[in-house]
Design an enzyme around this catalytic site. Structure first.
Site, short mmCIF file in Angstrom:
data_model
loop_
_atom_site.label_atom_id
_atom_site.label_comp_id
_atom_site.label_asym_id
_atom_site.label_seq_id
_atom_site.Cartn_x
_atom_site.Cartn_y
_atom_site.Cartn_z
N SER A 107 0.93 -1.59 0.37
CA SER A 107 0.18 -0.24 -0.08
C SER A 107 0.56 1.18 -0.07
CB SER A 107 -1.22 -0.52 1.33
OG SER A 107 -1.22 1.27 1.11
N TYR A 130 -2.86 5.41 -4.29
CA TYR A 130 -4.19 6.38 -4.22
C TYR A 130 -3.53 7.92 -5.24
CZ TYR A 130 -6.11 3.62 -0.08
OH TYR A 130 -5.96 2.92 0.48
N THR A 156 -5.88 2.59 -6.60
CA THR A 156 -7.43 2.82 -6.16
C THR A 156 -8.45 3.61 -6.31
OG1 THR A 156 -6.36 1.02 -4.11
CG2 THR A 156 -8.28 1.65 -3.76
N LYS A 252 -8.36 -0.89 -8.91
CA LYS A 252 -9.17 -1.92 -7.53
C LYS A 252 -10.20 -0.84 -7.11
CE LYS A 252 -7.64 -3.26 -2.91
NZ LYS A 252 -8.39 -1.87 -2.49
N HIS A 276 -13.79 -1.80 -0.49
CA HIS A 276 -12.66 -1.50 -0.05
C HIS A 276 -12.92 -2.22 1.39
CE1 HIS A 276 -9.77 1.77 -0.12
NE2 HIS A 276 -9.17 1.12 1.10
C1 LIG Z 1 -6.81 -2.28 7.54
C2 LIG Z 1 -7.08 -2.19 6.23
C3 LIG Z 1 -6.23 -1.05 5.59
C4 LIG Z 1 -6.90 -0.62 4.42
N1 LIG Z 1 -5.98 -0.39 3.03
C5 LIG Z 1 -5.31 -0.11 2.22
C6 LIG Z 1 -5.59 0.71 1.92
O1 LIG Z 1 -3.49 1.24 1.45
N2 LIG Z 1 -5.62 1.07 0.20
C7 LIG Z 1 -6.04 -0.19 -0.19
O2 LIG Z 1 -6.04 0.46 -2.35
N3 LIG Z 1 -6.58 -0.53 0.10
C8 LIG Z 1 -7.17 -0.73 1.69
N4 LIG Z 1 -8.21 -1.70 2.74
C9 LIG Z 1 -9.02 -2.37 1.43
C10 LIG Z 1 -8.79 -3.31 1.19
O3 LIG Z 1 -6.76 -3.08 0.39
C11 LIG Z 1 -8.52 -4.60 -0.23
O4 LIG Z 1 -9.85 -4.04 -0.40
C12 LIG Z 1 -10.09 -5.37 1.52
O5 LIG Z 1 -9.62 -5.30 2.39
C13 LIG Z 1 -10.90 -6.82 1.42
O6 LIG Z 1 -11.64 -6.71 1.75
P1 LIG Z 1 -11.52 -8.09 3.23
O7 LIG Z 1 -11.43 -6.99 4.11
O8 LIG Z 1 -12.81 -8.38 3.48
O9 LIG Z 1 -10.34 -8.66 2.35
C14 LIG Z 1 -7.81 -1.95 3.62
C15 LIG Z 1 -8.49 -2.64 4.22
C16 LIG Z 1 -8.46 -3.08 5.33
C17 LIG Z 1 -9.28 -3.83 5.79
#
Ligand SMILES: Cc1cc2nc3c(=O)[nH]c(=O)nc-3n(C[C@H](O)[C@H](O)[C@H](O)COP(=O)(O)O)c2cc1C
Length: 387
Positions: A107, A130, A156, A252, A276
């Site tokens: 990330s 981002y 994203t 994404k 997300h």
């Molecule tokens: C704690 C956390 C931090 C996240 N940070 C980012 C991020 O920095 N960039 C991003 O594109 N998605 C981020 N996401 C979304 C994840 O990439 C992903 O889409 C999501 O976790 C999928 O759902 P799941 O947790 O149910 O598997 C984050 C998700 C979580 C849970």
């Protein structure tokens, strides 16, 4: 070593080991958390079709995602602040993914920098961005990712503004954690986590601190997002970023058929059907409900990946049956990482792999590449009729 048989076991240990602020950061959705909860509960509405007397010898879950060989169609999703869940968390997760043979996505909001992860791994990883206002900073990020050998850029597209997560505001989420009476009292109960954290120098946003200009408080996710993210992001800007990168691109955060068509037209290598993890638009449909319609609309034009709500190999199997060529997991590996570091991420991947492999066999398929809609039982109203 406790007996770990399912992802839920890792989550229980994770909760005990990691400060509340970071557990809450992962284990929450935006506002009422309706979408966050439905991401998992909607998976349960889909059923698998049991078949018997089919040769189940020599099974394989191996396939490809954007042309890269993967041991199973599961990538580690970009997760911000991973290095706060466990010291040097991004490095640990990337190493576990590399050894298992699945992609790791770093990330923008990571604690370990692009260079840190590149130095600790031998295979290319994916880098997520981002879209930020500062073009110079974006250009430098792209150069750094290219120099590190990243094989794909994950852009994203569902976070121009940050969905509100009540707990993060109440906990005063920051990296490193701000020392308040409540946070100190809580951290006193997480000694192994704290000792590891003291031993590493990586406690700040490694891709940002020292690289971005004019950020008043880079330890605060909320203030950095508000100041630096580009709320004017549109398709033209996405096209420009794709051109600036010049390599493979995964878009994404797509949850709508019209948006998926647009992404396919732009020539993305893959899209990720995602909300997300229920952290952005609360009240949006679960990601798994939108997968079928999006695959029907663009599955022959662009590779469709899926995330949001996966907690088991059976969930991966269901997504693949609905047409996903790959999936991403966010929380499932975060639980493993917080519970047991690199070993825990490996455990997450092993649990999911075993569930995927066995369930595929019990559906009468030997190869993940042969899995299709035929193994799934979908209730008539699953996608719903929404006007
Ligand atoms: C704690 C956390 C931090 C996240 N940070 C980012 C991020 O920095 N960039 C991003 O594109 N998605 C981020 N996401 C979304 C994840 O990439 C992903 O889409 C999501 O976790 C999928 O759902 P799941 O947790 O149910 O598997 C984050 C998700 C979580 C849970």
């Amino acid at each position: 070593m406790p007996v770990i048989t399912e992802i839920e076991d890792l989550k229980r240990i994770y909760r005990r080991r990691v400060p509340k602020m970071f557990y809450d950061y992962a284990e929450t959705g935006s506002w009422t958390e309706q979408t966050f909860q439905e991401n998992t509960s909607d998976f349960k509405k889909l059923r698998l079709r049991q078949r018997i007397a089919v040769d189940m010898d020599n099974r394989s879950t191996a396939t490809q995602m954007i042309g890269e060989d993967v041991a199973m169609p599961v990538a580690l999703a970009p997760v911000g602040l991973t290095g706060m869940q466990s010291a040097d968390g991004e490095i640990k997760a990337a190493r576990a993914a590399e050894k298992f043979g699945v992609p790791f996505t770093l990330s923008t909001m990571s604690i370990c920098s692009i260079e840190d992860v590149a130095a600790a791994t031998t295979k290319p990883f994916w880098f997520q961005v981002y879209t930020l206002k500062d073009d110079d900073f974006m250009r430098r990020l792209f150069d750094r990712a290219r120099d590190a050998g990243c094989s794909a850029l994950v852009i994203t597209v569902d976070l121009q503004v940050l969905g509100q997560r009540h707990k993060d505001l109440k906990n005063g989420l920051s990296a490193p954690p701000k020392l308040t009476v409540a946070s100190i009292a809580n951290m006193m109960t997480k000694i192994p986590w704290g000792l590891e954290m003291l031993r590493t120098k990586r406690r700040f946003f490694g891709n940002i601190v020292g690289h971005a200009k004019g950020v008043s408080d880079p330890s605060s996710l909320a203030s950095w997002t508000a100041e630096a993210f580009d709320p004017s992001l549109d398709w033209a800007r996405i096209a420009k970023l794709m051109e600036m990168w010049g390599g493979k691109v995964i878009l994404k955060g797509i949850l709508d058929v019209e948006d998926a068509k647009k992404a396919a037209e732009l020539g993305a290598d893959a899209i990720v059907v995602s909300n997300h993890g229920g952290r952005q638009l609360d009240g949006a449909l679960s990601s798994i409900r939108m997968l079928g319609p999006i695959v029907d609309a663009v599955g022959d034009k662009v590779e469709v990946h899926f995330d949001s709500g996966i907690r088991s190999g059976q969930d991966v199997l269901k997504a693949v049956a609905l047409g996903a060529k790959g999936t991403m997991i966010g929380r499932a590996y975060t639980y493993g990482l917080g519970a047991m570091g690199e070993r825990g991420v490996t455990k997450t991947l092993e649990v999911i792999h075993k569930e995927l492999d066995m369930s595929m066999a019990l559906c009468g398929r030997r190869n993940i590449t042969d899995v299709d809609r035929d193994i799934l039982l979908v209730p008539d109203d699953f996608e719903g009729r929404w006007a």
